[in-house]
Scaffold this motif. Sequence first.
Motif, PDB file in Angstrom:
ATOM      1  N   ALA A  69       0.815  -1.215   0.000  1.00 40.96           N
ATOM      2  CA  ALA A  69       0.000   0.000   0.000  1.00 40.96           C
ATOM      3  C   ALA A  69       0.848   1.265   0.000  1.00 40.96           C
ATOM      4  N   ALA A  70       1.854   1.326   0.857  1.00 36.23           N
ATOM      5  CA  ALA A  70       2.675   2.546   0.932  1.00 36.23           C
ATOM      6  C   ALA A  70       3.409   2.821  -0.382  1.00 36.23           C
ATOM      7  N   PRO A  71       4.060   1.813  -0.973  1.00 34.88           N
ATOM      8  CA  PRO A  71       4.669   2.096  -2.278  1.00 34.88           C
ATOM      9  C   PRO A  71       3.636   2.528  -3.330  1.00 34.88           C
ATOM     10  N   ALA A  72       2.477   1.870  -3.358  1.00 34.05           N
ATOM     11  CA  ALA A  72       1.453   2.233  -4.342  1.00 34.05           C
ATOM     12  C   ALA A  72       1.017   3.688  -4.165  1.00 34.05           C
ATOM     13  N   LEU A  73       0.808   4.104  -2.925  1.00 32.27           N
ATOM     14  CA  LEU A  73       0.412   5.486  -2.661  1.00 32.27           C
ATOM     15  C   LEU A  73       1.509   6.483  -3.033  1.00 32.27           C
ATOM     16  N   GLY A  75       3.295   6.030  -5.676  1.00 31.64           N
ATOM     17  CA  GLY A  75       3.459   5.907  -7.117  1.00 31.64           C
ATOM     18  C   GLY A  75       4.490   4.878  -7.538  1.00 31.64           C
ATOM     19  N   ILE A  76       4.779   3.944  -6.643  1.00 25.83           N
ATOM     20  CA  ILE A  76       5.788   2.923  -6.916  1.00 25.83           C
ATOM     21  C   ILE A  76       5.127   1.548  -6.913  1.00 25.83           C
ATOM     22  N   PRO A  77       4.913   0.951  -8.079  1.00 29.89           N
ATOM     23  CA  PRO A  77       4.363  -0.409  -8.088  1.00 29.89           C
ATOM     24  C   PRO A  77       5.439  -1.407  -7.667  1.00 29.89           C
ATOM     25  N   VAL A  78       5.078  -2.396  -6.856  1.00 27.60           N
ATOM     26  CA  VAL A  78       6.087  -3.370  -6.428  1.00 27.60           C
ATOM     27  C   VAL A  78       6.321  -4.448  -7.485  1.00 27.60           C
ATOM     28  N   THR A  79       5.394  -4.575  -8.441  1.00 25.77           N
ATOM     29  CA  THR A  79       5.623  -5.405  -9.619  1.00 25.77           C
ATOM     30  C   THR A  79       5.265  -4.567 -10.838  1.00 25.77           C
ATOM     31  N   HIS A  80       5.880  -4.922 -11.962  1.00 30.76           N
ATOM     32  CA  HIS A  80       5.623  -4.169 -13.186  1.00 30.76           C
ATOM     33  C   HIS A  80       5.991  -5.073 -14.346  1.00 30.76           C
ATOM     34  N   ARG A  81       5.048  -5.286 -15.237  1.00 37.61           N
ATOM     35  CA  ARG A  81       5.282  -6.194 -16.359  1.00 37.61           C
ATOM     36  C   ARG A  81       6.566  -5.820 -17.091  1.00 37.61           C
ATOM     37  N   GLY A  82       7.412  -6.801 -17.286  1.00 35.86           N
ATOM     38  CA  GLY A  82       8.675  -6.602 -17.984  1.00 35.86           C
ATOM     39  C   GLY A  82       9.812  -6.121 -17.102  1.00 35.86           C
ATOM     40  N   LEU A  83       9.505  -5.699 -15.881  1.00 38.21           N
ATOM     41  CA  LEU A  83      10.553  -5.206 -14.979  1.00 38.21           C
ATOM     42  C   LEU A  83      10.689  -6.025 -13.708  1.00 38.21           C
ATOM     43  N   ALA A  84       9.598  -6.209 -13.001  1.00 38.31           N
ATOM     44  CA  ALA A  84       9.640  -6.914 -11.718  1.00 38.31           C
ATOM     45  C   ALA A  84       8.451  -7.862 -11.627  1.00 38.31           C
ATOM     46  N   ASP A  85       8.749  -9.149 -11.517  1.00 37.07           N
ATOM     47  CA  ASP A  85       7.666 -10.133 -11.453  1.00 37.07           C
ATOM     48  C   ASP A  85       7.560 -10.809 -10.086  1.00 37.07           C
ATOM     49  N   SER A  86       8.341 -10.353  -9.113  1.00 37.41           N
ATOM     50  CA  SER A  86       8.233 -10.915  -7.769  1.00 37.41           C
ATOM     51  C   SER A  86       8.560  -9.850  -6.732  1.00 37.41           C
ATOM     52  N   THR A 110      13.197  -8.827  -9.027  1.00 38.29           N
ATOM     53  CA  THR A 110      12.562  -8.939  -7.715  1.00 38.29           C
ATOM     54  C   THR A 110      12.634  -7.604  -7.001  1.00 38.29           C
ATOM     55  N   THR A 111      11.489  -7.127  -6.532  1.00 42.38           N
ATOM     56  CA  THR A 111      11.433  -5.922  -5.709  1.00 42.38           C
ATOM     57  C   THR A 111      11.598  -6.343  -4.258  1.00 42.38           C
ATOM     58  N   LEU A 112      12.522  -5.729  -3.578  1.00 39.20           N
ATOM     59  CA  LEU A 112      12.753  -6.002  -2.162  1.00 39.20           C
ATOM     60  C   LEU A 112      12.093  -4.893  -1.349  1.00 39.20           C
ATOM     61  N   VAL A 113      11.189  -5.271  -0.455  1.00 38.34           N
ATOM     62  CA  VAL A 113      10.506  -4.314   0.411  1.00 38.34           C
ATOM     63  C   VAL A 113      10.979  -4.570   1.832  1.00 38.34           C
ATOM     64  N   LEU A 114      11.615  -3.576   2.427  1.00 36.51           N
ATOM     65  CA  LEU A 114      12.074  -3.664   3.809  1.00 36.51           C
ATOM     66  C   LEU A 114      11.162  -2.794   4.664  1.00 36.51           C
ATOM     67  N   PRO A 138      18.058   1.934  -7.309  1.00 33.23           N
ATOM     68  CA  PRO A 138      17.191   2.884  -6.604  1.00 33.23           C
ATOM     69  C   PRO A 138      16.603   2.304  -5.314  1.00 33.23           C
ATOM     70  N   VAL A 139      16.511   3.155  -4.317  1.00 33.05           N
ATOM     71  CA  VAL A 139      15.914   2.852  -3.027  1.00 33.05           C
ATOM     72  C   VAL A 139      14.948   3.979  -2.724  1.00 33.05           C
ATOM     73  N   ALA A 140      13.764   3.644  -2.242  1.00 35.82           N
ATOM     74  CA  ALA A 140      12.821   4.678  -1.821  1.00 35.82           C
ATOM     75  C   ALA A 140      12.485   4.487  -0.348  1.00 35.82           C
TER      76      ALA A 140
END
Length: 170
Positions: A69-73, A75-86, A110-114, A138-140
């Motif tokens: 939820a926080a990344p989505a709000l 503007g950061i999708p945790v998956t994105h077709r062609g870029l991140a599938d896990s 793979t997107t790593l969410v800490l 990149p790190v947000a």
Amino acid sequence: FVGKRCGRHSMRQEAITALLVRLALEGRCVVRLKGGDPTVFGRTGEEALDLVRFGVPFEIVPGVSSAVAAPALAGIPVTHRGLADSVCVLSAHRQKDEPQLSIPPYHPRTTLVLLMALQTVDTWGPQLLDRGYPADLPVAFISAGATARQRVVVTTVSRAAADARAEQLD
């Protein structure tokens, strides 16, 4: 109120669990309201185990985890077709005697969410580099996500600790 903020707990977890059990055994209808998904690093398992042990019926109503939820709000999708599938979600909060994070080796898809990562950035930043994460990846940082105080700081793995301190995130 038994809420917790980093370093500011209104009540220890053991006392919270005991309170839930005591009030329920007194015949009260008890609601343990938590934000997001209470089963993602939310101590729900610990509370549920004691409720079961004392024969207290309960229901868990899940919400949307801050891990997505926080990344989505922001503007950061945790998956994105062609870029991140896990997505891999880790709690970066550590007790004094806990081992290093179980950070998986770097994989570019793979997107790593800490979660709760600000206080331990000096530890996990170097661990990412040791596990093969690129220094310029990149790190947000998302502080106070989903509130009017939300702040997003975008940096890189190599600059994460310095930039988090410079921005005075809480």
